[in-house]
Design an enzyme around this catalytic site. Structure first.
Site, PDB file in Angstrom:
ATOM      1  N   ASP A 133     -88.744 -62.697 -52.340  1.00  0.00           N
ATOM      2  CA  ASP A 133     -90.204 -62.610 -52.372  1.00  0.00           C
ATOM      3  C   ASP A 133     -90.663 -61.215 -52.798  1.00  0.00           C
ATOM      4  O   ASP A 133     -89.916 -60.243 -52.703  1.00  0.00           O
ATOM      5  CB  ASP A 133     -90.813 -62.954 -51.000  1.00  0.00           C
ATOM      6  CG  ASP A 133     -90.435 -61.961 -49.898  1.00  0.00           C
ATOM      7  OD1 ASP A 133     -89.266 -61.551 -49.838  1.00  0.00           O
ATOM      8  OD2 ASP A 133     -91.330 -61.591 -49.097  1.00  0.00           O
ATOM      9  N   GLU A 151     -89.174 -61.691 -46.771  1.00  0.00           N
ATOM     10  CA  GLU A 151     -88.850 -60.393 -46.155  1.00  0.00           C
ATOM     11  C   GLU A 151     -90.089 -59.535 -46.019  1.00  0.00           C
ATOM     12  O   GLU A 151     -90.291 -58.842 -45.023  1.00  0.00           O
ATOM     13  CB  GLU A 151     -87.804 -59.647 -46.999  1.00  0.00           C
ATOM     14  CG  GLU A 151     -87.229 -58.408 -46.327  1.00  0.00           C
ATOM     15  CD  GLU A 151     -87.992 -57.113 -46.575  1.00  0.00           C
ATOM     16  OE1 GLU A 151     -87.666 -56.097 -45.938  1.00  0.00           O
ATOM     17  OE2 GLU A 151     -88.944 -57.096 -47.402  1.00  0.00           O
ATOM     18  N   ASP A 194     -81.801 -53.006 -50.820  1.00  0.00           N
ATOM     19  CA  ASP A 194     -83.259 -52.947 -50.732  1.00  0.00           C
ATOM     20  C   ASP A 194     -83.749 -51.511 -50.523  1.00  0.00           C
ATOM     21  O   ASP A 194     -84.868 -51.293 -50.081  1.00  0.00           O
ATOM     22  CB  ASP A 194     -83.717 -53.862 -49.567  1.00  0.00           C
ATOM     23  CG  ASP A 194     -85.152 -54.327 -49.700  1.00  0.00           C
ATOM     24  OD1 ASP A 194     -85.781 -54.081 -50.751  1.00  0.00           O
ATOM     25  OD2 ASP A 194     -85.658 -54.935 -48.744  1.00  0.00           O
ATOM     26  N   ASP A 199     -88.598 -54.540 -56.226  1.00  0.00           N
ATOM     27  CA  ASP A 199     -88.442 -54.788 -54.793  1.00  0.00           C
ATOM     28  C   ASP A 199     -88.658 -56.274 -54.567  1.00  0.00           C
ATOM     29  O   ASP A 199     -89.786 -56.728 -54.487  1.00  0.00           O
ATOM     30  CB  ASP A 199     -89.461 -53.959 -54.005  1.00  0.00           C
ATOM     31  CG  ASP A 199     -89.418 -54.224 -52.511  1.00  0.00           C
ATOM     32  OD1 ASP A 199     -88.483 -54.898 -52.059  1.00  0.00           O
ATOM     33  OD2 ASP A 199     -90.333 -53.751 -51.802  1.00  0.00           O
TER      34      ASP A 199
HETATM   35 ZN   LIG Z   1     -87.794 -54.959 -50.284  1.00  0.00          ZN
END
Ligand SMILES: [Zn+2]
Length: 414
Positions: A83, A178, A201, A144
């Site tokens: 996401d 997330e 991440d 991201d």
């Molecule tokens: Zn992230």
């Protein structure tokens, strides 16, 4: 210098970033948005194509897969989230590649109101000669965490095509939601079935993070006394004024995100809604230490009680619930996963750095639930906004890190 992974990383990142997979904190279903399945289904079929085993989409919307072992070694998990944040426009992302970055300002095709300049973002000036991926100026990029997804997919494809590389069993999970704090479903730790794991991440090259905030969420409800304003004298209690008083009494100058950094926590009012009869204030509380987090909760309750004392006819409630905890509490008891990542980092010629994350990752929750999960760099920069960018070269270093890490883990065990 180009690495053997550059072309694949770029193709994957551009393909994934163009897919809208934004999550939605107001939705109650899992995943929060159906569009996340566009990423999940694509990744499932790509994992099948490259020959991964046990590929499936779980009922909580995670793609799970295995890279079978070629040697003895611990079972290691790699995770990234599909996401993108609901904080900024993520619809119609048009990723584009700035080839051989020349060190100057990067402008955008879809707006001339924004500029990505190395003066404002010094890390960019370290990337001269790199291929840089940005969005077109009006959306976020979604590096991201699609940079993380692309890195894991590229490393997985490489390992499945090169069976001579020694490694233990590897588990892959691409998770939804997330960004809204719902990435770790109850069944995920068991379904992963790993000795330890890593989220891809983190940001700049070298970052190996094992400390996150501890986090609580609070909801304050102010119930006033509602009555027609025409005959309200000495009767009406307006919840809006009391809610405003609560917000104004909180320490804005010393304890909000906009005035804190480093190891200082904060109380952040995220939402206020309602009317004269009832108001709700949503807040998040953050601190690296549990004592500090508890102190922030106490402070918020004191403020609510003090305001309540000024108007006994109103009812003010304050509910505080835990969100996630600093993963250091668990990882410091067994630093093996962190030390392994650091050793792999040094082995590829990069000095590891560990900076406390002013936020949480899926790794915070996973670690708390028994799966030690530090966070590894991907290269992503300026996330959650239109100036988001990532260097393909940085992503290639992250890919090398993953490969070196599984190799070192297998050697250790043998
Ligand atoms: Zn992230």
């Amino acid at each position: 210098m180009k690495s053997q992974f550059d072309t694949e990383l770029e193709t994957r990142l551009v393909r994934y970033a163009a897919i809208d997979s934004q999550s939605d904190e107001h939705a109650t279903k899992t995943p929060s948005t159906d569009i996340q399945f566009d990423m999940l289904r694509l990744l499932k079929s790509e994992l099948e194509e490259i020959g991964a085993a046990d590929v499936r989409i779980s009922d909580y919307g995670a793609v799970l897969a295995t890279i079978p072992a070629t040697a003895a070694g611990p079972t290691i998990g790699f995770l990234a989230h599909v996401d993108t944040t609901p904080q900024f426009n993520a619809t119609g992302v048009k990723p584009r590649v700035v080839r051989g970055y020349d060190g100057g300002d990067i402008t955008y095709p879809d707006t001339n109101e924004r500029v990505l300049s190395p003066g404002a973002f010094p890390y960019l000036s370290e990337k001269i000669g790199h291929d840089i991926v940005t969005a077109s100026g009006t959306t976020l990029l979604g590096a991201d965490d699609k940079a993380g997804v692309a890195i894991i997919m590229t490393a997985a494809r490489h390992l499945l095509a090169n069976l001579s590389v020694p490694h233990g069993p590897i588990r892959i999970a691409f998770t939804p939601d997330e960004e809204i704090g719902r990435g770790v479903a109850e069944a995920l730790p068991g379904d992963l079935a790993v000795d330890f794991a890593y989220t891809l991440d983190a940001a700049r090259v070298g970052e190996i993070e094992y400390e996150s905030f501890s986090a609580d969420a609070a909801e304050v409800t102010v119930t006033g006394v509602s009555i027609h304003p025409g005959n309200a004298k000495n009767k009406m209690v307006n919840a809006i004024h009391l809610a405003a008083k609560i917000v104004a009494t909180l320490p804005q100058a010393t304890m909000t995100p906009e005035v804190t950094d480093g190891r200082d926590g904060f109380i952040h009012a995220t939402e206020m809604s309602g009317g004269s009869s009832e108001m709700k204030i949503k807040l998040i509380l953050r601190d690296f230490e549990l004592e500090g987090l508890e102190a922030k909760g106490r402070l918020l309750r004191q403020v609510c009680e003090a305001v309540a004392a000024t108007e006994p006819r109103a009812a003010i409630t304050c509910n505080i619930r835990p969100q996630y905890r600093n993963m250091r509490y668990w990882l410091e008891k067994d630093m093996t996963p962190v030390e392994l990542a650091r050793a792999a980092c040094r082995a590829i010629g990069v000095e590891p750095v560990s900076i406390p994350i002013r936020g949480g990752t899926d790794g915070s929750l996973l670690t708390e639930k028994g799966v030690p999960t530090p966070n590894l760099f991907t290269g992503m920069q300026n996330i959650h906004g239109p100036l988001e960018w990532v260097s393909i070269g940085d992503m290639a270093v992250a890919t090398e890190l993953c490969l070196k890490l599984v190799e070192l883990a297998a050697e250790k065990k043998a």
